[in-house]
Design an enzyme around this catalytic site. Structure first.
Site, PDB file in Angstrom:
ATOM      1  N   HIS A 238      10.617   0.649   6.322  1.00 23.60           N
ATOM      2  CA  HIS A 238       9.402   1.452   6.252  1.00 23.60           C
ATOM      3  C   HIS A 238       8.126   0.708   6.679  1.00 23.60           C
ATOM      4  CE1 HIS A 238      11.762   4.452   4.100  1.00 23.60           C
ATOM      5  NE2 HIS A 238      12.069   3.574   3.183  1.00 23.60           N
TER       6      HIS A 238
HETATM    7  O1  RIB Z   1       8.717   5.032   0.567  1.00 27.78           O
HETATM    8  C1  RIB Z   1       8.702   3.756   1.110  1.00 27.78           C
HETATM    9  C2  RIB Z   1       7.545   2.955   0.585  1.00 27.78           C
HETATM   10  O2  RIB Z   1       7.670   2.793  -0.824  1.00 27.78           O
HETATM   11  C3  RIB Z   1       7.489   1.535   1.150  1.00 27.78           C
HETATM   12  O3  RIB Z   1       6.148   1.124   1.213  1.00 27.78           O
HETATM   13  C4  RIB Z   1       8.231   0.722   0.137  1.00 27.78           C
HETATM   14  O4  RIB Z   1       7.810  -0.647   0.095  1.00 27.78           O
HETATM   15  C5  RIB Z   1       7.838   1.408  -1.138  1.00 27.78           C
HETATM   16  O5  RIB Z   1       6.576   0.874  -1.519  1.00 27.78           O
END
Ligand code: RIB
Ligand code: CA
Length: 309
Positions: A238
Site C-alpha cells: 500500500h
Molecule cells: O489500508 C492500508 C493502510 O493501513 C496502510 O497505510 C497500512 O500501513 C495501514 O496503515
C-alpha cells in the site's frame, strides 16, 4: 528538478517502512520531517519503528511522535498484518532518539519556514496529525504544494466491508483534508491492489544486491501475510504507492474526482464514496490514482532502496 521538500506522516507498519526507505532513497524528495501516529500497532511501537527505519539509512531526518488516538476515538491496531512489533518480526538496530515536541507542531514549524506552494505532505496512516496541524493555522496551507495520501477505497474496504484502514481509523481527519482546497492525490486500495506482491516477485527482487535497508525490506516483503481478499496468492503493497506518486507521477493513470467520507456511526463509517464518473456534479476535491505501471513501480522501489546503506 529541485528536490521536493517533503513531510511524511506514518504509522510503521511494514509497508510504511518500505515507503520510508523508498522516499529516503530517492533524490526527487528532500524529506524534512517524519511524524508518527499510533495507527497500525500503537504509538510506542510505531515511533520505535520509525526511528529504526530512518536510523538504518544514516540520514539525520527528525522523527517526531504524534497522535496515539484519532480525533474522536482510539485507533484500532492491525497486528494480524504487521505483527505485534509492526515490522513483521524483522529486527532493526534501535534508531536515534525522537526529536522533541509533537507532530502537529513540528509539521507547522516546517511549513512556516517553507516557500509558498513548495512542500509535499505524504500521509501513510490515519491522518490525525495532519488534520491537527493544518486545522489550527490555515495560513500555512499556502506553503503546501500537494498532499498525497494512501487512503480510502472506491470498492470494498479492508478493515470493514466498507472502509479502508487509514480512512476508517480517523474519517473526520480525512474529511478535513479533503475539504482544504489544496492539491490532494489519493492512492486507494483499488490502486494499491495493482502493487501486488507474490513470492515469485520477492524472489526476483532478491536477486538485486543491496545494503542493510534493502535486506530488511526483503525480510519484510517475505514476512507479510498473503491476503484473503486476493485468495492468499499474495498481498498489496500500500504505502509505497503514495510515495511513488510524489517521485514519478508518470507511473500512474489518474483523474480528478470528488470523494465524500461517511462520518456516520453505522457499518459504512469511514467509507470513501468516490464519484469517479461525476454523477453528483460536485467539483473534484482530489486526484484519484487509478492505474499503476506495476513493473516500473517495483523496479523503482528496488533500485532506490537497494542503493541505501
Ligand atoms: O489500508 C492500508 C493502510 O493501513 C496502510 O497505510 C497500512 O500501513 C495501514 O496503515
Ligand atoms: Ca500505514
Amino acid at each position: 528538478m529541485r528536490p521536493k521538500p517533503t513531510i511524511i506522516d506514518c504509522d510503521p507498519g511494514t509497508d510504511d517502512a518500505i515507503a520510508l526507505w523508498l522516499a529516503l532513497g530517492s533524490p526527487e524528495l528532500d524529506v524534512k520531517l517524519v511524524t508518527v501516529a499510533g495507527g497500525n500497532v500503537g504509538l510506542a511501537a510505531t515511533t520505535a519503528n520509525a526511528r529504526a527505519v530512518v536510523g538504518l539509512t544514516g540520514r539525520a531526518v527528525p522523527v517526531v511522535a504524534g497522535a496515539e488516538r484519532s480525533l474522536l476515538a482510539d485507533f484500532r491496531a492491525e497486528t494480524a498484518v504487521h505483527g505485534a512489533d509492526g515490522l513483521g518480526g524483522v529486527r532493526l538496530p534501535e534508531g536515534p532518539p525522537l526529536a522533541p515536541g509533537i507532530a502537529a507542531d513540528a509539521i507547522r514549524t516546517v511549513l512556516r519556514a517553507a516557500d509558498p506552494d513548495s512542500v509535499t505532505v505524504i500521509g501513510l496512516g490515519p491522518v490525525t496529525n495532519l488534520a491537527l496541524a493544518l486545522a489550527t493555522e490555515p495560513a500555512l496551507l499556502g506553503r503546501i504544494a500537494e498532499i498525497v495520501l494512501m487512503s480510502g477505497a472506491w470498492s470494498e474496504g479492508n478493515i470493514t466491508p466498507a472502509a479502508e484502514f487509514n480512512a476508517w481509523n480517523d474519517p473526520e481527519a480525512l474529511a478535513m483534508l479533503l475539504g482544504l482546497d489544496r492539491p490532494l492525490a489519493m492512492a486507494t486500495l483499488d490502486l494499491t491492489a495493482q502493487a501486488f506482491v507474490t513470492p515469485e516477485l520477492v524472489s526476483r527482487l532478491a536477486q538485486r544486491q543491496g545494503g542493510a535497508c534493502w535486506q530488511a525490506a526483503l525480510g519484510i516483503l517475505r514476512a507479510l501475510p498473503a491476503s484473503k481478499r486476493f485468495g492468499h496468492r499474495g498481498y498489496p503493497l500500500h504505502d509505497p504507492c503514495a510515495v511513488a506518486w510524489a517521485i514519478d507521477p508518470g507511473l500512474f493513470g489518474a483523474r480528478p474526482a470528488h470523494a465524500v467520507v461517511d462520518l456516520g456511526a453505522g457499518p459504512s463509517r469511514g467509507r470513501t464514496v468516490v464519484d469517479r464518473w461525476g454523477r453528483l456534479g460536485l467539483a473534484a476535491n482530489h486526484m484519484l490514482l487509478e492505474a499503476l505501471d506495476a513493473p516500473a513501480f517495483f523496479d523503482l522501489l528496488a533500485e532506490r532502496i537497494a542503493a541505501l546503506p
